[in-house]
Design a protein around this motif. Structure first.
Motif, PDB file in Angstrom:
ATOM      1  N   CYS A 630     -17.248  29.240   8.919  1.00 15.09           N
ATOM      2  CA  CYS A 630     -16.167  29.649   9.889  1.00 15.09           C
ATOM      3  C   CYS A 630     -15.809  28.975  10.957  1.00 15.09           C
ATOM      4  CB  CYS A 630     -16.662  31.145  10.296  1.00 15.09           C
ATOM      5  SG  CYS A 630     -15.390  32.032  11.319  1.00 15.09           S
ATOM      6  N   LEU A 631     -14.598  28.461  11.495  1.00 14.20           N
ATOM      7  CA  LEU A 631     -14.432  27.652  12.766  1.00 14.20           C
ATOM      8  C   LEU A 631     -14.796  28.509  13.966  1.00 14.20           C
ATOM      9  CD1 LEU A 631     -13.302  24.979  12.747  1.00 14.20           C
ATOM     10  CD2 LEU A 631     -12.969  25.983  10.427  1.00 14.20           C
ATOM     11  N   ILE A 632     -14.610  29.635  13.807  1.00 13.44           N
ATOM     12  CA  ILE A 632     -14.812  30.616  15.082  1.00 13.44           C
ATOM     13  C   ILE A 632     -16.556  30.552  15.381  1.00 13.44           C
ATOM     14  CG2 ILE A 632     -14.925  32.917  16.151  1.00 13.44           C
ATOM     15  CD1 ILE A 632     -12.128  31.643  15.970  1.00 13.44           C
ATOM     16  N   ALA A 633     -17.217  30.515  14.172  1.00 14.69           N
ATOM     17  CA  ALA A 633     -18.647  30.411  14.348  1.00 14.69           C
ATOM     18  C   ALA A 633     -19.076  29.198  14.882  1.00 14.69           C
ATOM     19  CB  ALA A 633     -19.429  30.705  13.003  1.00 14.69           C
ATOM     20  N   VAL A 634     -18.314  27.957  14.366  1.00  8.04           N
ATOM     21  CA  VAL A 634     -18.621  26.648  15.001  1.00  8.04           C
ATOM     22  C   VAL A 634     -18.641  26.636  16.311  1.00  8.04           C
ATOM     23  CG1 VAL A 634     -18.135  24.171  14.880  1.00  8.04           C
ATOM     24  CG2 VAL A 634     -18.115  25.512  12.974  1.00  8.04           C
ATOM     25  N   GLU A 635     -17.405  27.158  16.980  1.00 11.66           N
ATOM     26  CA  GLU A 635     -17.033  26.914  18.289  1.00 11.66           C
ATOM     27  C   GLU A 635     -17.922  28.076  19.203  1.00 11.66           C
ATOM     28  OE1 GLU A 635     -13.260  27.653  19.774  1.00 11.66           O
ATOM     29  OE2 GLU A 635     -12.327  25.961  18.371  1.00 11.66           O
ATOM     30  N   LYS A 636     -18.389  29.323  18.543  1.00 13.19           N
ATOM     31  CA  LYS A 636     -19.511  30.015  19.173  1.00 13.19           C
ATOM     32  C   LYS A 636     -20.725  29.223  19.461  1.00 13.19           C
ATOM     33  CE  LYS A 636     -19.237  34.705  19.013  1.00 13.19           C
ATOM     34  NZ  LYS A 636     -19.107  36.162  18.333  1.00 13.19           N
ATOM     35  N   LYS A 722      -8.118  30.381 -15.413  1.00 12.67           N
ATOM     36  CA  LYS A 722      -7.887  30.210 -16.528  1.00 12.67           C
ATOM     37  C   LYS A 722      -6.753  30.687 -17.166  1.00 12.67           C
ATOM     38  CE  LYS A 722     -12.879  29.574 -17.571  1.00 12.67           C
ATOM     39  NZ  LYS A 722     -14.202  29.890 -18.726  1.00 12.67           N
ATOM     40  N   VAL A 723      -6.164  31.590 -16.335  1.00 12.75           N
ATOM     41  CA  VAL A 723      -4.984  32.341 -16.681  1.00 12.75           C
ATOM     42  C   VAL A 723      -3.589  31.241 -16.973  1.00 12.75           C
ATOM     43  CG1 VAL A 723      -2.959  33.844 -16.102  1.00 12.75           C
ATOM     44  CG2 VAL A 723      -5.674  34.266 -15.730  1.00 12.75           C
ATOM     45  N   LYS A 724      -2.931  31.099 -17.935  1.00 13.55           N
ATOM     46  CA  LYS A 724      -1.948  30.437 -18.261  1.00 13.55           C
ATOM     47  C   LYS A 724      -1.018  30.313 -16.789  1.00 13.55           C
ATOM     48  CE  LYS A 724       1.711  29.291 -21.207  1.00 13.55           C
ATOM     49  NZ  LYS A 724       2.335  29.735 -22.637  1.00 13.55           N
ATOM     50  N   GLY A 725      -0.727  29.087 -16.446  1.00 14.15           N
ATOM     51  CA  GLY A 725       0.110  28.941 -15.296  1.00 14.15           C
ATOM     52  C   GLY A 725      -0.458  28.666 -13.934  1.00 14.15           C
ATOM     53  N   VAL A 726      -1.738  29.222 -14.065  1.00 11.41           N
ATOM     54  CA  VAL A 726      -2.405  28.936 -12.631  1.00 11.41           C
ATOM     55  C   VAL A 726      -2.954  27.704 -12.509  1.00 11.41           C
ATOM     56  CG1 VAL A 726      -4.218  29.898 -11.120  1.00 11.41           C
ATOM     57  CG2 VAL A 726      -2.947  31.365 -12.607  1.00 11.41           C
ATOM     58  N   ASP A 727      -2.337  27.214 -11.264  1.00 13.92           N
ATOM     59  CA  ASP A 727      -2.765  25.582 -10.902  1.00 13.92           C
ATOM     60  C   ASP A 727      -3.783  25.494  -9.763  1.00 13.92           C
ATOM     61  OD1 ASP A 727      -2.357  22.915 -11.039  1.00 13.92           O
ATOM     62  OD2 ASP A 727      -1.452  22.905  -9.051  1.00 13.92           O
ATOM     63  N   LYS A 728      -3.588  26.370  -8.617  1.00 19.63           N
ATOM     64  CA  LYS A 728      -4.436  26.234  -7.562  1.00 19.63           C
ATOM     65  C   LYS A 728      -4.967  27.853  -7.281  1.00 19.63           C
ATOM     66  CE  LYS A 728      -4.163  21.996  -6.442  1.00 19.63           C
ATOM     67  NZ  LYS A 728      -5.169  20.897  -6.343  1.00 19.63           N
ATOM     68  N   ILE A 729      -6.143  28.114  -7.042  1.00 18.74           N
ATOM     69  CA  ILE A 729      -6.770  29.257  -6.739  1.00 18.74           C
ATOM     70  C   ILE A 729      -7.862  29.053  -5.653  1.00 18.74           C
ATOM     71  CG2 ILE A 729      -8.270  29.497  -8.763  1.00 18.74           C
ATOM     72  CD1 ILE A 729      -7.880  32.304  -8.458  1.00 18.74           C
ATOM     73  N   HIS A 730      -8.010  29.736  -4.664  1.00 18.36           N
ATOM     74  CA  HIS A 730      -9.078  29.618  -3.880  1.00 18.36           C
ATOM     75  C   HIS A 730      -9.254  30.897  -2.830  1.00 18.36           C
ATOM     76  CE1 HIS A 730      -6.955  28.771   0.105  1.00 18.36           C
ATOM     77  NE2 HIS A 730      -5.858  28.424  -0.720  1.00 18.36           N
ATOM     78  N   ARG A 731     -10.405  31.016  -2.607  1.00 16.26           N
ATOM     79  CA  ARG A 731     -10.638  32.122  -1.529  1.00 16.26           C
ATOM     80  C   ARG A 731     -10.177  31.663  -0.037  1.00 16.26           C
ATOM     81  NH1 ARG A 731     -16.731  34.343   0.064  1.00 16.26           N
ATOM     82  NH2 ARG A 731     -16.364  35.572   2.040  1.00 16.26           N
ATOM     83  N   ARG A 732      -9.549  32.693   0.556  1.00 12.42           N
ATOM     84  CA  ARG A 732      -8.952  32.190   1.756  1.00 12.42           C
ATOM     85  C   ARG A 732      -9.899  31.902   2.761  1.00 12.42           C
ATOM     86  NH1 ARG A 732      -3.943  35.602   4.164  1.00 12.42           N
ATOM     87  NH2 ARG A 732      -3.485  34.866   2.399  1.00 12.42           N
ATOM     88  N   GLU A 733      -9.591  30.595   3.632  1.00  9.04           N
ATOM     89  CA  GLU A 733     -10.571  30.144   4.754  1.00  9.04           C
ATOM     90  C   GLU A 733      -9.561  30.156   5.669  1.00  9.04           C
ATOM     91  OE1 GLU A 733     -13.901  30.032   4.448  1.00  9.04           O
ATOM     92  OE2 GLU A 733     -14.360  29.861   2.340  1.00  9.04           O
ATOM     93  N   SER A 734     -10.190  29.447   6.980  1.00 10.08           N
ATOM     94  CA  SER A 734      -9.360  29.165   8.058  1.00 10.08           C
ATOM     95  C   SER A 734      -8.779  27.764   7.664  1.00 10.08           C
ATOM     96  CB  SER A 734     -10.522  28.684   9.424  1.00 10.08           C
ATOM     97  OG  SER A 734     -11.156  29.966   9.669  1.00 10.08           O
ATOM     98  N   THR A 735      -7.632  27.606   8.214  1.00 11.24           N
ATOM     99  CA  THR A 735      -6.879  26.450   7.762  1.00 11.24           C
ATOM    100  C   THR A 735      -7.126  25.370   8.714  1.00 11.24           C
ATOM    101  OG1 THR A 735      -5.028  27.337   9.250  1.00 11.24           O
ATOM    102  CG2 THR A 735      -4.825  27.473   6.973  1.00 11.24           C
ATOM    103  N   LYS A 736      -7.657  25.270   9.994  1.00  8.63           N
ATOM    104  CA  LYS A 736      -8.244  24.555  10.898  1.00  8.63           C
ATOM    105  C   LYS A 736      -9.471  23.820  10.321  1.00  8.63           C
ATOM    106  CE  LYS A 736      -9.149  23.755  15.900  1.00  8.63           C
ATOM    107  NZ  LYS A 736      -9.167  24.450  17.073  1.00  8.63           N
ATOM    108  N   ILE A 737      -9.603  22.688  10.396  1.00  4.96           N
ATOM    109  CA  ILE A 737     -10.789  22.035   9.993  1.00  4.96           C
ATOM    110  C   ILE A 737     -11.469  21.210  11.234  1.00  4.96           C
ATOM    111  CG2 ILE A 737     -11.839  20.572   8.545  1.00  4.96           C
ATOM    112  CD1 ILE A 737     -10.829  23.132   7.149  1.00  4.96           C
ATOM    113  N   ASN A 738     -12.647  21.527  11.411  1.00  3.19           N
ATOM    114  CA  ASN A 738     -13.129  20.685  12.551  1.00  3.19           C
ATOM    115  C   ASN A 738     -13.982  19.308  11.897  1.00  3.19           C
ATOM    116  OD1 ASN A 738     -12.579  21.559  15.311  1.00  3.19           O
ATOM    117  ND2 ASN A 738     -13.821  23.114  15.007  1.00  3.19           N
TER     118      ASN A 738
END
Length: 738
Positions: A630-636, A722-738
């Motif tokens: 978590c980016l908040i954890a890194v800053e803390k 594996k569902v037909k048509g699904v190209d990308k899937i990911h669990r949501r994370e912070s978008t800002k990367i340090n």
């Protein structure tokens, strides 16, 4: 170490070896034998002062200042005074010697540098501020006197990071967090690219060791084929330069692990989906008859005779260097195997500055002007920095955030109506530009004309824009300005003005809020504020109280907000296995215990059982649990390292927890129905919400659902992918990367 030699003798041999290596590096920069003797004197003095003291690794403490001194002269290129300061930089903090003693032995300048480098006692920090932030603040106040202080401090941090493996895990997280939060941008801003890269990699290694090792292993596994590809790409260029009588060194370099990891995270890519893993660097020996930048463009034209260039990806830092002095011409060309390759073109001088930063810049300036004067490229940045540093009453954590804003990595070049160029951080607004010109212009800015077109102050600026600021004597800074300014200079001036006018409003707003909470029977104000402030789109509690006191917002809907926050989480507390809070040198090894205090799950990253986590002691007695990524954890960790609690999942007491996944793919009839069947019927996972949009045959979706653990989450991701048509899937994370 050899087994037949006593440990003490082995250590003495190690110290002597390090000192001999240091002297080999120092002697070429000494003006005379007197300089060399001063370095020897500093070594003997520091060795005796630290006698008997060991590092965590068991080595004599003197090995640390020796290593820092080697970095200062060998990797950065500073001179004798900096080497002496590096050798004695910890003496005042760790022994009974004083700054006055240093001045008596080595002179006022070195004493001043040591004073700036000396770590400050934890007693200087108040209960409301971070100890690290307070120490950083006071350390940085020395920067306006001598920039070498901060360069030596970076060298000190580099050696600490190189030897971080000997430290306990909470200390590793704290130091790695500080490094990526402050020292990496500092190294970049001073042009120390090689050190910046190493600090990034080491920080990643200790923050996310599994991800670091995985990328490093994959790079190593594909190294042989990459070498063949680079050789084949370079050979035609080498031949072309030889035909043109250009003396140049050409080599390929692999992107560092951190930059690959950052791209994977920011663009949600796998390692295999990243194709620009290497870049080509051309370092040429310039001729005296033709300007260096002209020679850069000539080499570019020779390269494009061989490979097709992507003109949109040309970066011309030879005509307009970066604010930290970096000069080079970057271009991207298509290889014969269909892969885009970045080519960096530099002269020998440009390359030295790129690797060693301002130290190399000073050296070249000195050779050209026969003077060691302070270079004009660094001075404008320091001048702006002093404006931020010149506010000793500012809260230390806030100060650190403002300071960090002045270390912007990406930059744009814009122009005044008279054609004067100004370098601004990427993402800066018209108002940031106004404050960059002068604080009085910023404080009375009404609007602007960008490329002769009228625009509001919140408009983001881009390279090449010509900007004219429109002012009015009746305008004054507003709270809303803080929502879109990005530079520390602008933010600092706005806050100083607002503070002088809004103290009464803040006090009144606080009284209104406290009375409202009292009426509702709520006592834990800090926890409630963290829920309420974002809902009112405020940056912090002072802005919230200020708006409330001025009547700009109302508390009529606060009960609904609190109910929504309570309902949005099925569970809030777990029992975890933790270690006693880290207390610096007093921490007891292995002091783990079962703790029945309340652990509050952070809403910024939604950790679930199975995630690697870290905890922070809060003022209300609870422990705030974050994912380590978590980016908040890194800053803390960087700002409040003394509050870190080493936490792991012990026994799960809950059945499920809310988490979110994002999807993207090719749209088709029945897609949503198929997803619901797999998640709800086949896996028995409860879906809370689904949101899908479709455009031109491509869908993007968001599903919030309740899972019991990280294993459940992985299974959901695997099934849905594996569902037909699904190209990308990911669990949501912070978008800002340090």
């Amino acid at each position: 170490m050899p087994q037949n030699i006593p440990v003490q003798d082995q250590y003495e041999q190690l110290v002597q070896k390090l000192f001999d290596e240091l002297m080999e590096l120092v002697l070429p920069v000494c003006k005379n034998e007197q300089d060399a003797e001063k370095v020897r004197q500093a070594f003997y003095f520091a060795r005796d002062a630290h006698k008997g003291v060991k590092r965590k690794s068991g080595e004599p403490y003197i090995t640390h200042p020796l290593a820092v001194a080697k970095i200062v002269v060998g990797e950065i290129g500073l001179g004798v005074k900096s080497v002496i300061a590096a050798l004695v930089h910890d003496v005042v903090e760790d022994t009974e010697y004083t700054v006055e003693d240093i001045e008596h032995l080595f002179g006022a300048k070195i004493a001043s540098m040591v004073d700036g480098l000396t770590k400050l006692s934890s007693a200087t920090a108040t209960s409301e501020t971070s100890e690290q932030a307070e120490n950083f603040k006071k350390m940085l106040l020395t920067l306006s006197d001598d920039v070498r202080v901060i360069i030596i401090k970076i060298a000190d941090r580099l050696h600490n990071m190189r030897t971080l493996g000997a430290m306990p895990a909470p200390k590793q997280m704290k130091i790695a967090g500080e490094t990526i939060y402050l020292f990496v941008p500092l190294a970049y801003r001073l042009g120390l690219y090689a050190i910046k890269t190493e600090l990034e990699n080491l920080s990643l290694k200790y923050r996310f060791p599994e991800e670091y090792n995985e990328i490093a292993e994959k790079l190593n596994r594909t190294n042989a084929e990459r070498i063949i590809f680079i050789d084949q790409f370079i050979e035609p260029i080498r031949e072309k330069l030889r035909e043109s009588d250009i003396d140049a060194h050409i080599y390929g370099r692999v992107k560092n692990v951190y930059s690959i990891w950052k791209k994977m995270k920011s663009k949600n890519l796998t390692f295999e989906e990243i194709y620009d893993l290497c870049a080509i660097r051309i370092i040429f020996k310039p001729t005296s008859l033709v300007p260096e930048k002209t020679q850069c463009w000539h080499i570019y034209s020779l390269i494009t005779d061989i490979y097709k260039s992507n003109t949109e990806r040309i970066r011309d830092w030879v005509n307009i260097p970066k604010a930290n002095g970096y000069e080079a011409l970057h271009c991207t060309v298509m290889s014969r195997s269909g892969i885009w390759i970045e080519v960096q073109i530099r002269s020998e001088r440009m390359d030295a500055i790129a690797e060693r930063g301002f130290a190399a810049h000073w050296r070249y300036k000195s050779q050209e002007q026969n003077s060691g004067s302070f270079d004009e490229v660094l001075e404008p940045w320091l001048r702006k920095l002093r404006e931020v540093l010149n506010n000793p009453q500012e809260d230390a954590v806030e100060f650190l955030d403002n300071f960090k804003m002045n270390l912007a990595v990406d930059e744009v070049v814009v122009f005044t109506p008279k054609g004067e160029s100004r370098t601004m951080p990427k993402g800066a607004t018209v108002l940031d530009f106004a404050y960059n010109i002068h604080s009085k212009i910023g404080s009375c800015a009404l609007g602007a004309k960008v490329n002769y077109k009228l625009v509001p102050l919140s408009t983001k600026i881009h390279s090449g824009d010509q900007i004219e600021i429109i002012t009015s004597a009746t305008v004054k800074p507003k709270v809303e300005w803080l929502e879109f300014v990005t530079t520390g200079t602008a933010r600092n001036f706005i806050k100083k003005f607002l503070k002088s006018e809004s103290e009464d409003a803040v006090k009144q707003g606080q009284e209104l809020f406290e009375q409202k909470m009292k009426d509702l029977g709520i006592t834990q104000m800090g926890r409630v504020l963290s829920k309420v402030i974002p809902e009112y789109k405020c940056a912090n509690k002072d802005q919230f109280y200020n708006k409330l006191g001025l009547g700009q917002i109302s508390l009529d809907g606060v009960e609904k907000i609190l109910r929504q926050n309570a309902a949005s989480k099925l569970v809030k507390y777990w029992t975890l296995q933790i270690a006693k809070p880290f207390k610096g040198k007093k921490r007891q090894k292995g002091a783990e215990r079962e703790n029945q205090e309340k652990f509050v799950v952070a809403e910024c990253c939604h950790p679930i059982p199975g995630d690697t986590i870290i905890g922070f002691n809060e003022d209300d007695g609870t422990i705030d649990i974050h994912k380590k990524s978590c980016l908040i954890a890194v800053e803390k960790a960087a700002q409040h390292g003394n509050k870190i609690v080493d936490a792991t999942w012990s026994q799960e007491k809950v059945e499920s927890y809310l988490t979110i996944i994002d999807l993207r793919g090719i749209d088709r009839k029945g897609m949503v129905l198929d997803l619901m069947k797999i998640i709800s019927e086949e896996m028995g996972v409860n879906i809370r919400t689904l949101n899908f949009t479709s455009h031109d045959g491509v869908f993007e979706g968001e599903i919030s659902l309740y899972v019991r653990s990280d294993d459940d989450m992985k299974m959901v991701l695997e099934k849905v992918s594996k569902v037909k048509g699904v190209d990308k899937i990911h669990r949501r994370e912070s978008t800002k990367i340090n």
